[in-house]
Design an enzyme around this catalytic site. Structure first.
Site, PDB file in Angstrom:
ATOM      1  N   ASN A  50       0.827  -1.212   0.000  1.00  0.00           N
ATOM      2  CA  ASN A  50       0.000   0.000   0.000  1.00  0.00           C
ATOM      3  C   ASN A  50       0.859   1.259   0.000  1.00  0.00           C
ATOM      4  OD1 ASN A  50      -2.205  -1.716   0.224  1.00  0.00           O
ATOM      5  ND2 ASN A  50      -2.530  -1.312   2.395  1.00  0.00           N
ATOM      6  N   GLU A 147       5.038  -5.866   9.467  1.00  0.00           N
ATOM      7  CA  GLU A 147       4.377  -7.089   9.001  1.00  0.00           C
ATOM      8  C   GLU A 147       5.368  -8.095   8.427  1.00  0.00           C
ATOM      9  OE1 GLU A 147      -0.239  -5.942   8.067  1.00  0.00           O
ATOM     10  OE2 GLU A 147       1.171  -5.745   6.406  1.00  0.00           O
ATOM     11  N   ARG A 233      -8.584  14.264  13.012  1.00  0.00           N
ATOM     12  CA  ARG A 233      -8.039  15.359  13.820  1.00  0.00           C
ATOM     13  C   ARG A 233      -6.640  15.752  13.370  1.00  0.00           C
ATOM     14  NH1 ARG A 233      -8.275  13.823  19.817  1.00  0.00           N
ATOM     15  NH2 ARG A 233      -7.776  11.758  18.981  1.00  0.00           N
ATOM     16  N   ASP A 267      -1.501   3.926   5.582  1.00  0.00           N
ATOM     17  CA  ASP A 267      -0.494   3.667   4.551  1.00  0.00           C
ATOM     18  C   ASP A 267      -0.438   4.811   3.543  1.00  0.00           C
ATOM     19  OD1 ASP A 267      -0.005   1.189   5.745  1.00  0.00           O
ATOM     20  OD2 ASP A 267      -1.603   0.237   4.590  1.00  0.00           O
ATOM     21  N   GLY A 302     -11.368  -0.119  -0.614  1.00  0.00           N
ATOM     22  CA  GLY A 302     -10.153  -0.874  -0.910  1.00  0.00           C
ATOM     23  C   GLY A 302      -8.916  -0.200  -0.365  1.00  0.00           C
TER      24      GLY A 302
END
Length: 322
Positions: A50, A147, A233, A267, A302
Site C-alpha cells: 500500500n 508485518e 483530527r 499507509d 479498498g
C-alpha cells in the site's frame, strides 16, 4: 529540525504485500454472529505494498523489497505493483509458500476488522535485506512497517543508519520495539492505538494533551521525530528538541470527509509523508500533505485502489486551504 534536501532518489519500501479479501457489510459482526447482505471483492494490499503504491501514485520513483508466494496471487501482486509504477525487481518468491492474505470486513462508516495470514511475508529474512543492500544504500529514504520478521526490520534499521539513509518506521501492527531499533529511526509514525501500546498503555482515543505526552515518551525511547496519526483530527509532530524546551509539539489539523473505507488510510499517510519529505517540504508541511492523502483514501473502497494521485491531493489541498 528534520528536513531533507529535494531529490529524485528512490523511496524504497520494505515490507508486506497481501491479497485482500474484502467484505463490505451493513455492520460489523460481533463474536459468533453472521451478518448477511454483504458485498465481496478481491484487492491488493499489505502495508508495504500500500505504501509503495501510495508513493508511486504521488509521482515519486519507488521500489519495493518484499516476498510473495509461488502461487497465482504472487504473480498478480507483482503485476499490480508494476501497474502502479513500482519497481519490483527486489520482490522475490518464497518457494512452497502461499502469498500473504488479509481478510477485511468493513462497515457502513468505513470502520473495519482485519485478520492477516502473513504467508510469504514471514519469510522476508535478514539475508534478503542484505541482498538488497546496494538498492537500500542508494535510496533517498526507506519506508518500513512491522508485518515482516522483527530481525529483518532490525537489520534494515542498522543498514539504514550505517548508510545515512533516513528511515520512516510505521510501527504497525504494534509490538514492543527495542531501544536499539528506535534509536535508528528517523521518523516514527504510530496511530493512537499503536502509540498507547508502545508506551505500555491500554489503547484508547487520545486527547491532544495525552497525545503530546505519549509523543514525548516515545521520543525518549530514541527516534529523532514522532508523528502521531490522529485520523480526521490530523497529526502531532514532535522532534527531539521538544524534550529540551527548544520547540513545542505541533498539531497539524486534519480534514473531515465522508468515510467509505478506512483500510489503508495510515499507509496513504506514510507514503505521502515520504514523498513530501523527499520533495524538500518541512515536517509540518509534509504532515499536512500526508493528512490530505489519508483523508482522500478513506473516501474510496479498498486499500491500493484508494491511494490518491498527486493531482488529486493537490486539488484537495487547494479546496481546503487554511
Amino acid at each position: 529540525m528534520f528536513q531533507l534536501a529535494k531529490t529524485r532518489k528512490k523511496i524504497v519500501v520494505v515490507g508486506s504485500v497481501n491479497v485482500d479479501f474484502v467484505v463490505r457489510a451493513p455492520r460489523l459482526p460481533v463474536a459468533g454472529e453472521t451478518v448477511s447482505r454483504a458485498r465481496f471483492d478481491v484487492c491488493y494490499g499489505g502495508k508495504g505494498g500500500n505504501q509503495a503504491v501510495a508513493a508511486a501514485r504521488l509521482g515519486a520513483p519507488t521500489a519495493m523489497v518484499a516476498k510473495v508466494g509461488t502461487d497465482e496471487f504472487g504473480r498478480r501482486l507483482r503485476s499490480s505493483l508494476r501497474a502502479a509504477g513500482v519497481d519490483t525487481r527486489a520482490v522475490s518468491s518464497a518457494k512452497g509458500v502461499r502469498s500473504g492474505t488479509a481478510f477485511v470486513v468493513t462497515g457502513p462508516k468505513g470502520e473495519n476488522q482485519i485478520v492477516v495470514a502473513p504467508g510469504a511475508n514471514a519469510t522476508l529474512s535478514a539475508r534478503d535485506i542484505e541482498r538488497s543492500r546496494a538498492r537500500l544504500r542508494s535510496a533517498g529514504l526507506i519506508l518500513a512497517q512491522l508485518e515482516v520478521p522483527p530481525e529483518s526490520v532490525a537489520r534494515l534499521a542498522e543498514l539504514a543508519a550505517r548508510s545515512g539513509v533516513p528511515l520512516i518506521l510505521d510501527p504497525a501492527p504494534a509490538r514492543a520495539l527495542p531501544a536499539s531499533l528506535l534509536r535508528r529511526v528517523s521518523v516514527l509514525t504510530p496511530n493512537e492505538a499503536e502509540a498507547c501500546l508502545l508506551c505500555g498503555r491500554q489503547p484508547h482515543h487520545l486527547s491532544l494533551s495525552e497525545g503530546r505526552r505519549l509523543c514525548r515518551q516515545l521520543l525518549r525511547r530514541g527516534p529523532h521525530t514522532v508523528i502521531l496519526k490522529m485520523g480526521e483530527r490530523g497529526a502531532l509532530v514532535a522532534e527531539r528538541g521538544s524534550l529540551r524546551g527548544a520547540g513545542g509539539i505541533v498539531h497539524v489539523r486534519g480534514f473531515r470527509v465522508k468515510a467509505v473505507d478506512s483500510t489503508g488510510a495510515g499507509d496513504a499517510f506514510n507514503g505521502a509523508l515520504a514523498v513530501a519529505l523527499l520533495s524538500g517540504k518541512t515536517l509540518r508541511e509534509a504532515a499536512r500533505y500526508a493528512c490530505a492523502a489519508g483523508a482522500l483514501s478513506v473516501t474510496r473502497p479498498g486499500a491500493q485502489p484508494s491511494m490518491p494521485t498527486r493531482a488529486a491531493v493537490n486539488s484537495f489541498l487547494r479546496r481546503n486551504s487554511q
